[in-house]
Design an enzyme around this catalytic site. Structure first.
Site, mmCIF file in Angstrom:
data_model
loop_
_atom_site.group_PDB
_atom_site.id
_atom_site.type_symbol
_atom_site.label_atom_id
_atom_site.label_comp_id
_atom_site.label_asym_id
_atom_site.label_seq_id
_atom_site.Cartn_x
_atom_site.Cartn_y
_atom_site.Cartn_z
ATOM 1 C CG ASP A 53 57.144 -22.665 62.829
ATOM 2 O OD1 ASP A 53 56.491 -21.989 63.645
ATOM 3 O OD2 ASP A 53 58.059 -22.199 62.128
ATOM 4 C CE LYS A 75 50.295 -19.104 57.539
ATOM 5 N NZ LYS A 75 50.606 -18.271 56.356
ATOM 6 C CG MET A 189 56.550 -22.310 51.971
ATOM 7 S SD MET A 189 56.844 -20.946 53.116
ATOM 8 C CE MET A 189 58.018 -19.942 52.187
#
Length: 442
Positions: A53, A75, A189
Site C-alpha cells: 500500500d 491509493k 483517515m
C-alpha cells in the site's frame, strides 16, 4: 517462556515460508520502519511477490529479497491503483501459481485495512494464508505525540472509527452518540471530513472545549501535530494545510501531550528526497535520510551486473599481480563474487597487495577478510595514481566498472606501472514502474 514461544513462532513461519502457494496478510505498522514486527520482517524475507500500500515505508519493503516482485496496489491522491476485487484476485492468482505472497498493509490489516476481505477471498479460493498483526496508527501516532489513549483517572476506554464514514447516514454510519461518550476517540483517515465529525460530536453532546489533536504521518520523523478543541480543530487543521494520512484523537488524554511530548521531528522534516542508487545499495542512505526526517522515494535507475567469469583462476588473481586496485564497493563485490563462483576466497590473493579508494571500498574489503594495504589521503582516483607506492615495474590490476575511463590507468602507466584494466561489472539502466515515475514527478 517468552523466548521459547518466539522460537516456536519463528520455526512455524520458516516452515510456512518453505511451502509454495501461501499468502501472508501483514501489518507494516504506522510509518516508523522500526515498528515493524519480527514476524512481519520474517514473512517479507521469504516473499516472492509483495503487494503493498501507499503508506508502507521503502525501508520496510527492503526486508523483501531484491528479486521479489513488488506490486503497488495502494491509493494516491484519492485514486486507487487497483480495486479491492482485483487485489483479491491477484493474491489468489499468485498463490495458485505456487508463489509466496505478502500482502503488506499500513498499520494493522484488521483495523480498517480490509485484511478480513482478503483473508475471506483466500479462504473461498482454498488458498492457505497467515495473518501477521501490525501496530495500529490509532495507538502509535497518539503515543508519538505524547498522548496515552488510556490513562488512569482520565480515560478507561478507546473507540476507533474511520473518518471515511463521518458524513454518512447509511448502514455503515458512525454511532455519534456512542462516540461522544467514549473516553478516547481515535478517528482514522478523517482529515477530509473532520468538520463533519466535530459537528456530529457536538450535536451528540460532546463538550466543544474537549481537547483534540490531529497527527499527520504519525511515528515518522516528519510527523506534524496540530492541537485544538472539538470546536476549533477543523479550522486549525485547514489553516495548517494538513492532508492525509492523519489520525485524530479526541478526549481529555490529549491534554497530557503537552507534558509527555517526547518525539521531535528531524531536521529534514518536510523535505522529499529521491534516491536513485541501485536497490541493493540504497538502504543505508535511505535509512539515514529517513532518520533525519526526510520523506524518501526509492527510484533505482541503475542495476549492476557482474562480468567477472574470467577472473576465477589462481594465476589470474594472485601470482600475476603485485597490486589489485579497487575503486568502488561494486568492484569489490564483483571480484570476490567471481572468486566465490570459482570455489575460492581471499586466500587466493596470496602475496598480492590491495589498494582501496574510499572508506566504503575499504570497509567492503574488510568485510571479506582483507585489509587494504594502501588507501590514498583523499578518496579520488587521481590521488591514488599520485600516491600508490612501488609502481615502477609493478604489475597492477584495476578492478573497475565498464564505464570507467582510462585516466587512472594512464597515470599509473606514466609512473612505470604495467597496467591491466578489467571491467568486473557493468552499470545498466533500470526502468521505473508507474508508481515510482509518479513519485519522482512530484
Amino acid at each position: 517462556m517468552n523466548g521459547h514461544r518466539f522460537s516456536v513462532i519463528g520455526a512455524k513461519m520458516e516452515a510456512m515460508s518453505n511451502q509454495t502457494g501461501h499468502v501472508w496478510i501483514v501489518g507494516a505498522g504506522p510509518g516508523d520502519p522500526g515498528l515493524i514486527t519480527l514476524a512481519a520482517a520474517r514473512a517479507l524475507e521469504g516473499a516472492e511477490v509483495v503487494l503493498y500500500d501507499a503508506l508502507v515505508s521503502p525501508a520496510i519493503l527492503g526486508h523483501a529479497p531484491a528479486p521479489a516482485e513488488r506490486v503497488f496496489v495502494g491509493k494516491r491522491a484519492g485514486e486507487q491503483a487497483m480495486g479491492q476485487d482485483a487485489i483479491n484476485a491477484l493474491l489468489v492468482e499468485h498463490a495458485r501459481a505456487g508463489r509466496r505472497v505478502v500482502r503488506l498493509k499500513g498499520g494493522d490489516p484488521f483495523v480498517f485495512g480490509r485484511g478480513g476481505e482478503e483473508a475471506l477471498a483466500c479462504r473461498e479460493a482454498d488458498v492457505p494464508f497467515t495473518v501477521v498483526p501490525g501496530v495500529t496508527s490509532a495507538i502509535a501516532a497518539a503515543a508519538y505525540a505524547g498522548i496515552p489513549v488510556t490513562h488512569r483517572g482520565v480515560s478507561n476506554s478507546l473507540l476507533i472509527v474511520t473518518g471515511n464514514d463521518a458524513a454518512g447516514d447509511g448502514a455503515g454510519a458512525i454511532d455519534w452518540q456512542a462516540a461522544s461518550k467514549a473516553g478516547t476517540l481515535a478517528i482514522l483517515m478523517g482529515v477530509a471530513t473532520l468538520g463533519d465529525a466535530m459537528a456530529a460530536l457536538i450535536a451528540a453532546g460532546k463538550a466543544p472545549e474537549t481537547p483534540v489533536a490531529c497527527i499527520r504521518w504519525g511515528t515518522r520523523a516528519d510527523q506534524v501535530v496540530v492541537r485544538g478543541t472539538v470546536a476549533t480543530i477543523a479550522e486549525l487543521a485547514r489553516a495548517a494545510g494538513l492532508a492525509s494520512p492523519v489520525v485524530t484523537v479526541v478526549g481529555d488524554v490529549v491534554a497530557l501531550g503537552d507534558e509527555l511530548a517526547w518525539f521531535a521531528p528531524g531536521p529534514l522534516a518536510g523535505k522529499r528526497i529521491v534516491v536513485t542508487r541501485a536497490r541493493d545499495q540504497a538502504s543505508d542512505l535511505v535509512g539515514r535520510f529517513e532518520s533525519l526526517g526526510a520523506s524518501v522515494v526509492e527510484a533505482p535507475v541503475i542495476s549492476v551486473r557482474h562480468t567477472t567469469e574470467d577472473l576465477v583462476s589462481d594465476e589470474r588473481v594472485s601470482s600475476r599481480w603485485d597490486w589489485i586496485v579497487f575503486t568502488s564497493v561494486n568492484g569489490v563485490a564483483a571480484f570476490f563474487g567471481a572468486l566465490g563462483a570459482g570455489g575460492r576466497d581471499a586466500r587466493s590473493l596470496s602475496t598480492t597487495k590491495v589498494a582501496a579508494v574510499g572508506e566504503a571500498t575499504a570497509a567492503a574489503l574488510t568485510g571479506r577478510g582483507v585489509l587494504a594495504d594502501f588507501a590514498p589521503t583523499r578518496a579520488t582516483s587521481e590521488c591514488l595514481a599520485a600516491e600508490l607506492p612501488r609502481v615502477q615495474g609493478a604489475r597492477i590490476l584495476l578492478s573497475v566498472s565498464s564505464l570507467t575511463d582510462d585516466r587512472l590507468a594512464m597515470a599509473l602507466r606514466a609512473r612505470g606501472g604495467l597496467i591491466e584494466q578489467v571491467a568486473v561489472y557493468e552499470t545498466l539502466p533500470e526502468p521505473l514502474d508507474a508508481e515510482r515515475r509518479r513519485e519522482v514527478g512530484e
